[in-house]
Design a protein around this motif. Sequence first.
Motif, PDB file in Angstrom:
ATOM      1  N   LEU A   1     -11.242   1.434  -8.957  1.00 53.37           N
ATOM      2  CA  LEU A   1      -9.590   1.139  -9.289  1.00 53.37           C
ATOM      3  C   LEU A   1      -8.874   2.248  -9.025  1.00 53.37           C
ATOM      4  CD1 LEU A   1      -9.936  -1.388 -12.155  1.00 53.37           C
ATOM      5  CD2 LEU A   1      -9.338  -2.059  -9.859  1.00 53.37           C
ATOM      6  N   ALA A   2      -9.504   3.570  -9.686  1.00 52.68           N
ATOM      7  CA  ALA A   2      -8.614   4.630  -9.527  1.00 52.68           C
ATOM      8  C   ALA A   2      -8.486   5.168  -8.095  1.00 52.68           C
ATOM      9  CB  ALA A   2      -9.065   5.685 -10.504  1.00 52.68           C
ATOM     10  N   THR A   3      -9.716   5.235  -7.555  1.00 53.17           N
ATOM     11  CA  THR A   3      -9.630   6.056  -6.209  1.00 53.17           C
ATOM     12  C   THR A   3      -8.841   4.929  -5.223  1.00 53.17           C
ATOM     13  OG1 THR A   3     -12.106   4.818  -5.811  1.00 53.17           O
ATOM     14  CG2 THR A   3     -11.817   6.920  -6.645  1.00 53.17           C
ATOM     15  N   ALA A   4      -8.945   3.876  -5.414  1.00 53.11           N
ATOM     16  CA  ALA A   4      -8.120   2.795  -4.588  1.00 53.11           C
ATOM     17  C   ALA A   4      -6.803   3.039  -4.610  1.00 53.11           C
ATOM     18  CB  ALA A   4      -8.468   1.216  -4.983  1.00 53.11           C
ATOM     19  N   SER A   5      -6.328   3.398  -5.710  1.00 55.24           N
ATOM     20  CA  SER A   5      -4.766   3.841  -5.880  1.00 55.24           C
ATOM     21  C   SER A   5      -4.412   5.186  -5.588  1.00 55.24           C
ATOM     22  CB  SER A   5      -4.390   3.826  -7.568  1.00 55.24           C
ATOM     23  OG  SER A   5      -4.896   4.455  -8.399  1.00 55.24           O
ATOM     24  N   GLY A   6      -5.239   6.002  -4.912  1.00 53.59           N
ATOM     25  CA  GLY A   6      -5.105   7.175  -4.379  1.00 53.59           C
ATOM     26  C   GLY A   6      -5.507   8.563  -5.354  1.00 53.59           C
ATOM     27  N   LEU A   7      -6.203   8.068  -6.544  1.00 57.55           N
ATOM     28  CA  LEU A   7      -6.664   9.317  -7.351  1.00 57.55           C
ATOM     29  C   LEU A   7      -7.801   9.967  -7.010  1.00 57.55           C
ATOM     30  CD1 LEU A   7      -5.129   7.424 -10.674  1.00 57.55           C
ATOM     31  CD2 LEU A   7      -4.237   9.502  -9.432  1.00 57.55           C
ATOM     32  N   LEU A   8      -8.110  11.029  -7.501  1.00 60.50           N
ATOM     33  CA  LEU A   8      -9.481  11.420  -7.185  1.00 60.50           C
ATOM     34  C   LEU A   8     -10.116  11.531  -8.370  1.00 60.50           C
ATOM     35  CD1 LEU A   8      -8.334  14.909  -5.392  1.00 60.50           C
ATOM     36  CD2 LEU A   8      -9.251  12.519  -4.253  1.00 60.50           C
ATOM     37  N   ALA A   9     -11.579  11.171  -8.512  1.00 67.01           N
ATOM     38  CA  ALA A   9     -12.537  11.296  -9.561  1.00 67.01           C
ATOM     39  C   ALA A   9     -13.339  12.305  -9.787  1.00 67.01           C
ATOM     40  CB  ALA A   9     -13.308   9.953  -9.488  1.00 67.01           C
ATOM     41  N   PRO A  10     -13.629  12.743 -11.114  1.00 64.63           N
ATOM     42  CA  PRO A  10     -14.613  13.810 -11.277  1.00 64.63           C
ATOM     43  C   PRO A  10     -15.719  13.774 -10.264  1.00 64.63           C
ATOM     44  CG  PRO A  10     -14.044  13.281 -13.239  1.00 64.63           C
ATOM     45  CD  PRO A  10     -13.434  11.935 -12.165  1.00 64.63           C
TER      46      PRO A  10
END
Length: 409
Positions: A383-392
């Motif tokens: 969900l976070a990466t789909a919204s344009g955020l980078l994961a650890p």
Amino acid sequence: MAIKRFGVVRFDSDDANYGGWASVDGQPGYRIGSVGSLDNDTLWYTNLTFQAMHQCNLTRMPFIKRTTYLNSWLQEGQADVCRNWGLLRRNHTEQAITEALSQIFGNVMRHVAAHYDLDLRAVPMYDNLADQIRARLYPEKDPHLSPEVDAALGAAHQYYTYCITPRMPEEEYVEVRFSVPGVMYAREIVDTIIPTDQVEYISGAQLPPPEQRLQWVLEQARPAMVQVTVSDVHPDVASVVAFGNGARGGSNRSWVTHPELLLLANYADVQIHSAFLFSEYERLPPHVGLPAFSRLQAMTPSAELIASNHWIGLSRENPYRLETQRDGRAHSPRATWITAYDRFLMFTHALKLHRYGLAVKRFGAGAVTVIVPKHNYRDAYELATASGLLAPPNIFNDIEIQEDLQSYG
């Protein structure tokens, strides 16, 4: 004495009297017995906390920097840098981590010295790199405009919004910080418009009738900072909006800038009591521009740390070495607007994750922190990466392990 090298120390505990690993400019790491082993023509970035530096009486050794020197907007310093770039003890030896950090630190400081004309014939005196860069971009302290304007700017200034989270058993959940691409985001922040210093007070008697004030302010071409009462936040988003949760300790926020007012107007009842109108919007001067990074360079930890420190430095009150006032250092309109714009941008990501069903703990400083089940990262990751955020970097490997263990047997 001039600074000739850049090194990293990772003490075995939060005490400079214990041993640890050290490395200079990415060279092979070696063991030291205590802080006394460190030479003073190297700038040392350590994992010592503020408390440890004081307890060990190291505050007058400026060539030794504490753990938050490279990322003072986060609490865990070196540990956060390691987490953000996958330098974890379970994957790498302590020696290898120290060597990698010292290479990153050396790259950062040499680039900073070249771009910001930082004279390394003297030890960098600031407690953190953000303030060091700010002092190079704006060598003079931001002026106090008036006691009333200063108080309003300080009240409207807020780094993070801390969301209202559900009660969860701590042993079953962990926090994960998802961030935006650092260099790209810094460019967007530095390119925003900010108010000039000229300001006019508009009392309640001078404002339109109460029911017309919000629209009147939102239509202003001039930058506005308004005194408000916020109520009846829409229940679907109340936990994320969390107005004022994250403001200075002991304060009950009543002042907001134009960007935050735009946000609040969509989700809450906002009553306006008075306003400060600044003369006009302007852009930051050319010398405040971000260093030029290629697309490849922008993906490196060194570029991200420089870019983040660049805009974070512009978003703060006067650094202590520029102003030592005990009753409060000045917040410029620039600083207050930048923090508001940052939280405005991060709110859009936080709201998406909230609506997807994730528990958002806080947002600001180019990131959103969520609370996720300890043994199920996949939903939050996707969900976070789909919204344009980078994961650890380590999270995908963790997901593979979790799912493999869950499917066993």
